[in-house]
Design a protein around this motif. Sequence first.
Motif, PDB file in Angstrom:
ATOM      1  N   GLU A  60       0.864  -1.182   0.000  1.00 39.69           N
ATOM      2  CA  GLU A  60       0.000   0.000   0.000  1.00 39.69           C
ATOM      3  C   GLU A  60       0.900   1.232   0.000  1.00 39.69           C
ATOM      4  O   GLU A  60       1.764   1.382   0.862  1.00 39.69           O
ATOM      5  CB  GLU A  60      -0.917   0.010   1.221  1.00 39.69           C
ATOM      6  CG  GLU A  60      -1.901   1.162   1.222  1.00 39.69           C
ATOM      7  CD  GLU A  60      -2.838   1.113   2.417  1.00 39.69           C
ATOM      8  OE1 GLU A  60      -3.945   0.547   2.292  1.00 39.69           O
ATOM      9  OE2 GLU A  60      -2.435   1.629   3.489  1.00 39.69           O
ATOM     10  N   THR A  64      -2.982   3.615  -1.698  1.00 40.29           N
ATOM     11  CA  THR A  64      -3.298   2.902  -2.931  1.00 40.29           C
ATOM     12  C   THR A  64      -2.564   1.573  -2.972  1.00 40.29           C
ATOM     13  O   THR A  64      -1.370   1.496  -2.682  1.00 40.29           O
ATOM     14  CB  THR A  64      -2.879   3.739  -4.163  1.00 40.29           C
ATOM     15  OG1 THR A  64      -3.557   4.995  -4.120  1.00 40.29           O
ATOM     16  CG2 THR A  64      -3.243   3.017  -5.457  1.00 40.29           C
ATOM     17  N   LYS A  66      -0.731  -1.579  -4.628  1.00 36.87           N
ATOM     18  CA  LYS A  66       0.147  -1.748  -5.774  1.00 36.87           C
ATOM     19  C   LYS A  66       0.866  -3.082  -5.633  1.00 36.87           C
ATOM     20  O   LYS A  66       1.040  -3.589  -4.529  1.00 36.87           O
ATOM     21  CB  LYS A  66       1.157  -0.597  -5.850  1.00 36.87           C
ATOM     22  CG  LYS A  66       1.983  -0.571  -7.114  1.00 36.87           C
ATOM     23  CD  LYS A  66       2.826   0.701  -7.182  1.00 36.87           C
ATOM     24  CE  LYS A  66       3.634   0.749  -8.476  1.00 36.87           C
ATOM     25  NZ  LYS A  66       4.418   2.004  -8.588  1.00 36.87           N
TER      26      LYS A  66
END
Length: 356
Positions: A60, A64, A66
């Motif tokens: 994170e 977000t 990833k």
Amino acid sequence: MDANTEEQGTENTQEVKVPIEAIRVIDPAVIANLPHGTRVLTIAAHGASFWTRTARLDVEENGTRKAYFLKTTYGETGREMMSSEFACMSRVRSVMPDLVPAPIGWGTYVGMPDVHFLLCEFRPMTGDVPAAVDLAGKIAELHRKSSVGGAKAKFGSDVPTFHGNVRVDHGWSHFWEEYFARTTWSLFELELKTRGDDTDVISNLVPLFEKVIPRLLRPLQMGNHSIQPCLIHGDLWDGNTGSDAETGVSIIFDAASFYAHNEYELGVWRQPWNKINKSYREEYYKHFPKSWPEEDWDDRNALYAIRVNLLDSILYKDDPSYRHMLISGMRELVDKFPGGFQEWEASQTKGDAEST
């Protein structure tokens, strides 16, 4: 990015030396390559390879999610493999950013000093080989964009590359024939050392190097004719390609890049086990014309395929099929060109005289 075994149809008899803990724990050296403040969520084995352990790393970053792809190796050869792949992938990406997953970094584990890693952007794959019309066009574009002319035009590389775990040292040369003969001779020496002497290999070596290689490669850089070195992937079989599951674009990975005659890339496309095959070669030449003399293109491709079989014969030393393919390819070209370059040059001189 997915990981694959080196070639489909080849049984894995190698023992992976990388400890399983390498893809169960997040080493500080890996964390150091991630953006500050990244929170690691999970790490899980992903893909398969003969000499490495690979994993997907989910994190994170600033709220977000990833994913990254982590490849790990063991020992000094493994360290050189990771360094080489990072350099090769970085070079390809500098020319065609969308064609390869972004290489993030490489290094050595703090907690396991014999374990080395490569960290890349994770690209989800469909599992299908990209269509010829897309992949061949992209490879031709890579070759065109990376072509080098003028005084800087040299074949080779300052970075060693690896075919599996077989190291290839390149060096530099202004002449493709010299580069190809020098490095291929070294590989034959290694093949004979690895597998043991073979009468058929040895008996074809002298005519291959004294007749075939000059006959097929010397004309490329004769008179008003020239070829420009370009950056190639170096081992572009179907297991080193994929289609992005989200965008559908072609992706290549596991590069062993160096500056070569562009047609060398297509040598592995001749192999019977490769799903990237004749239709891809035909599509490629729609985007990148055959080198002069055009009538030699298929024989040049067969010569380049010999080197592919040579590398595989070293890599899969216990599989007799690769040496058989190597010998068959050598015999075919040795039998076809007994007169070598001298015979071809004489035919060109005669043709010029008759046309005046």
